[in-house]
Design a protein around this motif. Structure first.
Motif, PDB file in Angstrom:
ATOM      1  N   ILE A 180       0.913  -1.348  -0.045  1.00  0.00           N
ATOM      2  CA  ILE A 180       0.139  -0.032  -0.050  1.00  0.00           C
ATOM      3  C   ILE A 180       0.697   1.178   0.066  1.00  0.00           C
ATOM      4  O   ILE A 180       0.578   2.202  -0.760  1.00  0.00           O
ATOM      5  CB  ILE A 180      -0.986  -0.062   1.262  1.00  0.00           C
ATOM      6  N   ARG A 181       2.120   1.204   0.787  1.00  0.00           N
ATOM      7  CA  ARG A 181       2.768   2.245   1.049  1.00  0.00           C
ATOM      8  C   ARG A 181       3.588   2.554  -0.511  1.00  0.00           C
ATOM      9  O   ARG A 181       3.506   3.797  -0.902  1.00  0.00           O
ATOM     10  CB  ARG A 181       4.112   2.145   1.872  1.00  0.00           C
ATOM     11  N   LEU A 182       3.938   1.484  -1.074  1.00  0.00           N
ATOM     12  CA  LEU A 182       4.464   1.633  -2.448  1.00  0.00           C
ATOM     13  C   LEU A 182       3.350   2.479  -3.513  1.00  0.00           C
ATOM     14  O   LEU A 182       3.873   3.326  -4.185  1.00  0.00           O
ATOM     15  CB  LEU A 182       5.119   0.403  -2.998  1.00  0.00           C
ATOM     16  N   ARG A 183       2.270   2.058  -3.327  1.00  0.00           N
ATOM     17  CA  ARG A 183       1.298   2.426  -4.119  1.00  0.00           C
ATOM     18  C   ARG A 183       0.913   3.777  -3.827  1.00  0.00           C
ATOM     19  O   ARG A 183       0.897   4.635  -5.003  1.00  0.00           O
ATOM     20  CB  ARG A 183       0.075   1.518  -3.955  1.00  0.00           C
ATOM     21  N   LEU A 186      -5.686   8.739 -14.636  1.00  0.00           N
ATOM     22  CA  LEU A 186      -5.212   8.290 -13.431  1.00  0.00           C
ATOM     23  C   LEU A 186      -5.973   7.626 -12.668  1.00  0.00           C
ATOM     24  O   LEU A 186      -5.753   6.222 -11.862  1.00  0.00           O
ATOM     25  CB  LEU A 186      -4.446   9.617 -12.700  1.00  0.00           C
ATOM     26  N   VAL A 187      -7.321   7.982 -12.403  1.00  0.00           N
ATOM     27  CA  VAL A 187      -8.284   7.295 -11.760  1.00  0.00           C
ATOM     28  C   VAL A 187      -8.758   5.911 -12.398  1.00  0.00           C
ATOM     29  O   VAL A 187      -9.042   4.991 -11.646  1.00  0.00           O
ATOM     30  CB  VAL A 187      -9.600   8.208 -11.640  1.00  0.00           C
ATOM     31  N   ARG A 188      -8.745   5.799 -13.621  1.00  0.00           N
ATOM     32  CA  ARG A 188      -8.955   4.608 -14.240  1.00  0.00           C
ATOM     33  C   ARG A 188      -8.018   3.531 -13.733  1.00  0.00           C
ATOM     34  O   ARG A 188      -8.460   2.303 -13.672  1.00  0.00           O
ATOM     35  CB  ARG A 188      -9.178   4.844 -15.966  1.00  0.00           C
ATOM     36  N   SER A 189      -6.612   4.024 -13.945  1.00  0.00           N
ATOM     37  CA  SER A 189      -5.735   2.890 -13.524  1.00  0.00           C
ATOM     38  C   SER A 189      -5.672   2.740 -12.119  1.00  0.00           C
ATOM     39  O   SER A 189      -4.875   1.881 -11.533  1.00  0.00           O
ATOM     40  CB  SER A 189      -4.383   3.162 -14.410  1.00  0.00           C
ATOM     41  N   ARG A 190      -6.255   3.671 -11.517  1.00  0.00           N
ATOM     42  CA  ARG A 190      -6.094   3.372  -9.726  1.00  0.00           C
ATOM     43  C   ARG A 190      -7.518   3.377  -9.089  1.00  0.00           C
ATOM     44  O   ARG A 190      -7.937   4.529  -8.621  1.00  0.00           O
ATOM     45  CB  ARG A 190      -5.292   4.855  -9.187  1.00  0.00           C
ATOM     46  N   PRO A 191      -7.856   2.085  -9.016  1.00  0.00           N
ATOM     47  CA  PRO A 191      -9.133   2.075  -8.565  1.00  0.00           C
ATOM     48  C   PRO A 191      -9.691   2.584  -7.221  1.00  0.00           C
ATOM     49  O   PRO A 191     -10.313   2.725  -6.676  1.00  0.00           O
ATOM     50  CB  PRO A 191      -9.767   0.703  -8.552  1.00  0.00           C
ATOM     51  N   GLU A 192      -8.357   2.429  -6.213  1.00  0.00           N
ATOM     52  CA  GLU A 192      -8.416   3.073  -4.820  1.00  0.00           C
ATOM     53  C   GLU A 192      -8.796   4.486  -4.877  1.00  0.00           C
ATOM     54  O   GLU A 192      -9.312   5.044  -3.695  1.00  0.00           O
ATOM     55  CB  GLU A 192      -7.105   2.762  -4.284  1.00  0.00           C
ATOM     56  N   ILE A 193      -8.397   5.253  -5.920  1.00  0.00           N
ATOM     57  CA  ILE A 193      -8.741   6.595  -5.737  1.00  0.00           C
ATOM     58  C   ILE A 193     -10.158   6.898  -6.328  1.00  0.00           C
ATOM     59  O   ILE A 193     -10.733   6.524  -7.291  1.00  0.00           O
ATOM     60  CB  ILE A 193      -7.831   7.391  -6.628  1.00  0.00           C
ATOM     61  N   VAL A 194     -10.918   7.370  -5.275  1.00  0.00           N
ATOM     62  CA  VAL A 194     -12.310   7.674  -5.713  1.00  0.00           C
ATOM     63  C   VAL A 194     -12.650   9.142  -6.103  1.00  0.00           C
ATOM     64  O   VAL A 194     -13.714   9.451  -6.421  1.00  0.00           O
ATOM     65  CB  VAL A 194     -13.263   7.205  -4.445  1.00  0.00           C
ATOM     66  N   LEU A 247      -7.604  -1.844   0.484  1.00  0.00           N
ATOM     67  CA  LEU A 247      -7.550  -3.069   0.923  1.00  0.00           C
ATOM     68  C   LEU A 247      -8.033  -4.218  -0.001  1.00  0.00           C
ATOM     69  O   LEU A 247      -7.348  -5.320   0.065  1.00  0.00           O
ATOM     70  CB  LEU A 247      -8.276  -3.411   2.429  1.00  0.00           C
ATOM     71  N   ARG A 248      -9.254  -3.929  -0.714  1.00  0.00           N
ATOM     72  CA  ARG A 248      -9.480  -4.950  -1.660  1.00  0.00           C
ATOM     73  C   ARG A 248      -8.340  -5.199  -2.672  1.00  0.00           C
ATOM     74  O   ARG A 248      -8.263  -6.247  -3.196  1.00  0.00           O
ATOM     75  CB  ARG A 248     -10.898  -4.360  -2.112  1.00  0.00           C
ATOM     76  N   TYR A 249      -7.788  -4.093  -3.254  1.00  0.00           N
ATOM     77  CA  TYR A 249      -6.819  -4.117  -4.217  1.00  0.00           C
ATOM     78  C   TYR A 249      -5.435  -4.518  -3.843  1.00  0.00           C
ATOM     79  O   TYR A 249      -4.750  -4.937  -4.575  1.00  0.00           O
ATOM     80  CB  TYR A 249      -7.218  -3.022  -5.207  1.00  0.00           C
ATOM     81  N   PHE A 250      -5.123  -4.147  -2.716  1.00  0.00           N
ATOM     82  CA  PHE A 250      -3.877  -4.435  -2.090  1.00  0.00           C
ATOM     83  C   PHE A 250      -3.510  -5.361  -1.433  1.00  0.00           C
ATOM     84  O   PHE A 250      -2.508  -5.696  -0.914  1.00  0.00           O
ATOM     85  CB  PHE A 250      -3.212  -3.015  -1.765  1.00  0.00           C
ATOM     86  N   VAL A 260     -12.466   0.208  13.544  1.00  0.00           N
ATOM     87  CA  VAL A 260     -12.159  -0.409  12.396  1.00  0.00           C
ATOM     88  C   VAL A 260     -12.864   0.424  11.348  1.00  0.00           C
ATOM     89  O   VAL A 260     -13.822   0.687  11.234  1.00  0.00           O
ATOM     90  CB  VAL A 260     -12.523  -1.794  12.448  1.00  0.00           C
ATOM     91  N   LEU A 261     -11.848   0.730  10.330  1.00  0.00           N
ATOM     92  CA  LEU A 261     -12.236   1.678   9.237  1.00  0.00           C
ATOM     93  C   LEU A 261     -12.724   0.795   8.297  1.00  0.00           C
ATOM     94  O   LEU A 261     -13.731   0.956   7.484  1.00  0.00           O
ATOM     95  CB  LEU A 261     -11.247   2.720   8.793  1.00  0.00           C
ATOM     96  N   ALA A 262     -11.765  -0.311   7.847  1.00  0.00           N
ATOM     97  CA  ALA A 262     -12.268  -1.102   6.976  1.00  0.00           C
ATOM     98  C   ALA A 262     -11.600  -2.432   7.071  1.00  0.00           C
ATOM     99  O   ALA A 262     -10.602  -2.348   7.764  1.00  0.00           O
ATOM    100  CB  ALA A 262     -11.778  -0.571   5.243  1.00  0.00           C
ATOM    101  N   SER A 263     -12.188  -3.541   6.605  1.00  0.00           N
ATOM    102  CA  SER A 263     -11.584  -4.713   6.966  1.00  0.00           C
ATOM    103  C   SER A 263     -11.567  -5.927   5.896  1.00  0.00           C
ATOM    104  O   SER A 263     -12.860  -5.598   5.018  1.00  0.00           O
ATOM    105  CB  SER A 263     -12.223  -5.339   8.172  1.00  0.00           C
ATOM    106  N   THR A 264     -10.916  -6.682   5.546  1.00  0.00           N
ATOM    107  CA  THR A 264     -11.020  -7.551   4.497  1.00  0.00           C
ATOM    108  C   THR A 264     -12.225  -8.541   4.927  1.00  0.00           C
ATOM    109  O   THR A 264     -12.641  -9.280   3.891  1.00  0.00           O
ATOM    110  CB  THR A 264      -9.872  -8.572   4.312  1.00  0.00           C
ATOM    111  N   VAL A 265     -12.560  -8.568   6.211  1.00  0.00           N
ATOM    112  CA  VAL A 265     -13.682  -9.612   6.811  1.00  0.00           C
ATOM    113  C   VAL A 265     -14.900  -8.539   7.299  1.00  0.00           C
ATOM    114  O   VAL A 265     -14.556  -7.641   8.061  1.00  0.00           O
ATOM    115  CB  VAL A 265     -13.500 -10.423   7.774  1.00  0.00           C
TER     116      VAL A 265
END
Ligand code: ADP
Length: 839
Positions: free
Chosen positions: A82-85, A117-125, A220-223, A243-248
């Motif tokens: 995530i950091r790298l991204r 940018l946004v198209r290739s970076r789905p985490e950016i909303v 979280l979903r993508y990385f 908890v802000l977000a979780s895989t579960v």
């Protein structure tokens, strides 16, 4: 074999010293040893359980450590990615910001670049260009987020957290002139975003920011790699542990668990952390199942051990009881006098008890294991014993036992009775035969003696001339003839009716006999107490016979009260007695006649005196009449005298007549004085003729006695006459010619109250041999004597239940006379008769 603690091998002292544990063990009581022995497996199971628990604990810790390590690795990997991204995105944003600052691109171009940018970076909303006054120059939001993402900047004063946060981050970016990340803000349930403001520098001056909005959830979903998310729960947590977000979805924060690893969410910072959490599901489940299985098995083992232990205790108790029982039986077996011998099914001796050995004289070793013929079989009876053994082995032995001869070791033999019973083992199968043996030599001898004596008894009873019968007299069971000997059966048949009739003296139904039975005890009151039995003479008309019947009560063999009757045929005796009585009567009469005959000359002499006197008086009267000298008065006087003499003669004749008159013997209450007077009257005739004086003394106040007076007079007369004859024959001088008659009351030891008559003479007495024979009939020392006088006297006295005896009178050594004494009982007659004064 059963063993007791004492049977255990004793270890030598050295050995015990070498092994203190062993000596400790030896010192324990058997019950404690058993307890320890039962405790050992329990202890080992517990140790095993502890080892298993320890192993599980260790493994689990190992695993947790490994898991923690793995979680850490995974979390760091995700954080790295995530950091790298983010850094990569930041670089892109910085590039666009630079282009915006240098006005290389205008608003439309910015939109275009943003779209790319946004198209290739789905985490950016959302990507927004803000001026230095926070005015939106341009904004791009992916189409799928349009509804979810409201406008970025809200009028100042609005307290929307996103706007507030956006303002703070904007200000920071403006002040720092470097990209600044904002805190994540929740927009709705599914959408949490954070902003990054990249300052736009226009010729060294702050000209606004480029704002990129990241969806935490998309990040979280993508990385988060798929394998990581399968294994772990990766969540983003803010500073407040929210908890802000979780895989579960819906994962709760569990900061305290060891399997949680948090790593700072760089470059966002702001207290946001990335948290990795291990599931540990598979490890825990498998571990637990195994653990619980082991635990359950251990518990089962423990339970079973406890069960076995209790079972063992019960067995031990049973064994103890069994040992006790066996010892008891052995002691009983050893102490009893019955010989016991066990054989297997082939007839081999497997066991003998001490009594058997003692009886036969063979030792245990000589008998056990022996096959037939056995050493205790008599040599001449092998065949018989073989046959009996075959019978025994085939189980056909009689229940009452068999009688056999047994040979001792010394060759002597004895009679034994053997009883056989099958030997059954614990499984219920027959393993052989047990024979018990008792020595019955003594019993047999007694039995033989008994049967011989019984035979003798029966022979005697059967051979008896008397009828013997026994009849039960129980009121409840009625009368029953229990025994009748041959004579009874012959005379009366096998019928109890005759028994009853003889007992009841002709009473046909024996009513009298039953009436005599006491109502209280059921025993005849009077007769049962009699030791002897009264006899009764019964005449039976049917058989025309007299029976002497004796009865007595006895207890019959079965305990019943029974009456025994002995009936003797006395018909002939009865006839003889009757004839004898008749004879005696005649003899007495004859004897009286004889006495009178003997006294005939005396009587004649006695009669002569009054007759002579009468003749004298008559002659005198005649002479004086003829002379004419007889006056009337003289005549009267002479006639009176004559009459008195005639009366006297008449009296003498009357007495003699009364004495010899034949009459039935008749007892009547009689005055003793009368007897004495009449006798003296008669005897006087003889005594006067023989010139013998008599002196008589009769005691005063004598009772009446119940006798036949004529017979007693006959006795007295006989004694007086014998005395006078003895004196006369001895020609004694006048001074010694006297007789003394005394009648006195006295007490006789045999007959009780009695009257004693004694006649003492002063004659020559009797020699000893004469005394012995005087009562014999026809014994006389006189030439003209009949010799029946004294024998009759005795029978008369005895028929009156009296006694007579004769003895010589002595003056020192010389005989001075003879005394005959007889006593007559006063008896019961006298008790009811008042004493009368004898005159
Ligand atoms: P009998 O007078 O006919 O001889 P008794 O039976 O009266 O028969 O007597 C038997 C015998 O007993 C006599 O013969 C005599 O010897 C002896 N006897 C009897 N009384 C006397 C007596 N008082 N003194 C001596 N002898 C006597």
């Amino acid at each position: 074999m059963l063993w007791s603690p004492q049977d255990r091998p004793v270890q030598s002292g050295t050995y015990a010293r070498q092994r203190p544990l062993w000596s400790w063990w030896r010192r324990l009581s058997p019950s404690r040893q058993d307890r320890f022995a039962a405790l050992a497996p329990l202890l080992s199971v517990l140790l095993f359980l502890a080892a298993i628990v320890a192993a599980f604990w260790y493994l689990r810790n190992e695993e947790v450590e490994r898991e923690v390590e793995s979680v850490k690795r995974d979390a760091e990997l995700v954080q790295q990615q995530i950091r790298l991204r983010l850094i990569e995105n930041q670089e892109q944003l910085v590039r666009i910001a630079r282009e915006v600052g240098t006005r290389t691109i205008n608003r439309e171009q910015f939109i275009g670049q943003a779209e790319t940018l946004v198209r290739s970076r789905p985490e950016i909303v959302g990507l927004t260009w803000l001026t230095s006054s926070r005015q939106v120059v341009a904004r791009h939001t992916p189409p799928d987020m349009l509804t979810a993402m409201p406008r970025l900047a809200l009028p100042s004063g609005s307290d929307d957290p996103r706007t507030t946060e956006g303002r703070a981050v904007f200000n920071d970016a403006r002040d720092l002139r470097a990209p600044v990340y904002g805190r994540p803000v929740r927009l709705d349930d599914h959408l949490v975003v954070f902003q990054v403001h990249v300052p736009v520098i226009d010729q060294g001056a702050f000209a606004g920011t480029l704002v990129a909005e990241y969806s935490v959830e998309s990040m979280l979903r993508y990385f988060v790699p798929a394998e990581v998310s399968r294994r772990r729960v990766i969540s983003l947590v803010d500073g407040d542990d929210t908890v802000l977000a979780s895989t579960v979805a819906g994962a709760a924060p569990r900061a305290s668990t060891p399997l949680v690893y948090s790593v700072a969410f760089a470059p966002v910072g702001n207290g946001v952390t990335l948290r990795g959490e291990g599931y540990r599901t598979s490890v825990g489940l498998i571990g637990n199942t195994l653990f619980w299985m082991v635990l359950a098995l251990s518990m089962l083992t423990l339970w079973m051990l406890l069960g076995t232990w209790r079972h063992m205790r019960r067995r031990l108790q049973i064994q103890g009881a069994l040992v006790q029982e066996t010892n008891f039986r052995r002691a009983m077996e050893n102490s009893m006098l019955t010989g016991m011998r066990a054989m297997d099914l082939e007839g081999r001796i497997t066991y003998v008890n001490p009594a058997f050995c003692a009886m036969t004289g063979f030792s245990e070793a000589e008998l056990i294991g022996h096959l037939p013929p056995f050493p205790h079989w008599p040599h001449d009876r092998l065949e018989e014993n073989n046959r009996l053994l075959a019978q025994e082995l085939s189980g056909r032995s009689p229940a009452g036992g068999i009688e056999v001869k047994v040979m001792r070791k010394d060759g002597s033999q004895f009679d034994a009775r053997m009883y056989v019973s099958p030997l059954i083992d614990a499984r219920g199968q027959q393993t052989g035969w047990m024979t018990s043996m008792t020595n019955i030599t003594e019993a047999k001898r007694i039995r033989d003696q008994l049967s011989a004596s019984h035979e003798r008894f029966t022979t005697v009873l059967e051979g008896l001339d008397a009828a013997v019968s026994v009849m039960s007299v129980s009121a409840a069971q009625g009368t029953e003839l229990l025994f009748a000997n041959r004579s009874y059966r012959l005379w009366f048949g096998a019928d109890s009716h005759w028994h009853a009739r003889l007992v009841g003296s002709g009473d046909a139904d024996g009513q009298d006999a039953e009436d005599a039975i006491d109502g209280l005890s059921g025993l005849p009151t009077a007769e049962i107490t009699d030791v002897g039995s009264d006899s009764r003479e019964v005449y039976v008309g049917e058989t025309q016979k007299w029976y002497e019947v004796r009865t007595r009560y006895l207890q019959w063999t079965d305990g019943r009260l029974a009456q025994m009757l002995i009936a003797t045929d006395i018909t002939s005796r009865r006839h003889m007695e009757e004839a004898a009585a008749l004879q005696a009567d005649r003899a007495q009469e004859t004897s009286r006649l004889i006495t009178m005959g003997e006294m005939a000359s005396s009587v004649a002499h006695e009669l002569n005196q009054p007759l002579a006197a009468i003749t004298n008086y008559c002659n005198g009267m005649l002479t004086r009449q003829r002379n004419g000298t007889l006056s009337g008065e003289d005549l009267i006087g002479a006639l009176e005298k004559t009459s008195r003499q005639a009366q006297r003669a008449g009296q003498i004749i009357h007495r003699i007549r009364a004495f010899v008159k034949r009459s039935e013997p008749q007892r009547q209450p009689t005055k003793i004085t009368e007897i004495v007077e009449d006798t003296l009257e008669l005897a006087g005739i003889e005594l006067r003729r023989r010139n013998v004086a008599i002196q008589s003394y009769v005691a005063q106040r004598m009772p009446l006695i119940s006798v036949d007076p004529i017979l007693i007079e006959q006795v007295l007369l006989n004694l007086l006459k014998n005395a006078a004859e003895a004196i006369d024959n001895a020609s004694l001088p006048p001074g010694r010619r006297k007789i003394e008659l005394r009648v006195t009351p006295r007490h006789d030891s045999e007959i009780g109250g009695a009257i004693e008559f004694s006649v003492r003479d002063s004659g020559p007495g009797m020699p000893e041999d004469v005394i012995k024979r005087i009562y014999e009939a026809f014994f006389s020392t006189k030439s003209d004597g009949m010799g029946i006088g004294l024998s009759l006297c005795r029978s008369i006295i005895e028929s009156h239940r009296g006694r007579i005896r004769a003895e010589n009178l002595y003056n020192q050594d010389s005989v001075v006379g003879c005394c005959f004494t007889f006593v007559l009982p006063v008896g019961h007659f006298a008790e009811t008769t008042k004493h009368i004064e004898q005159s």
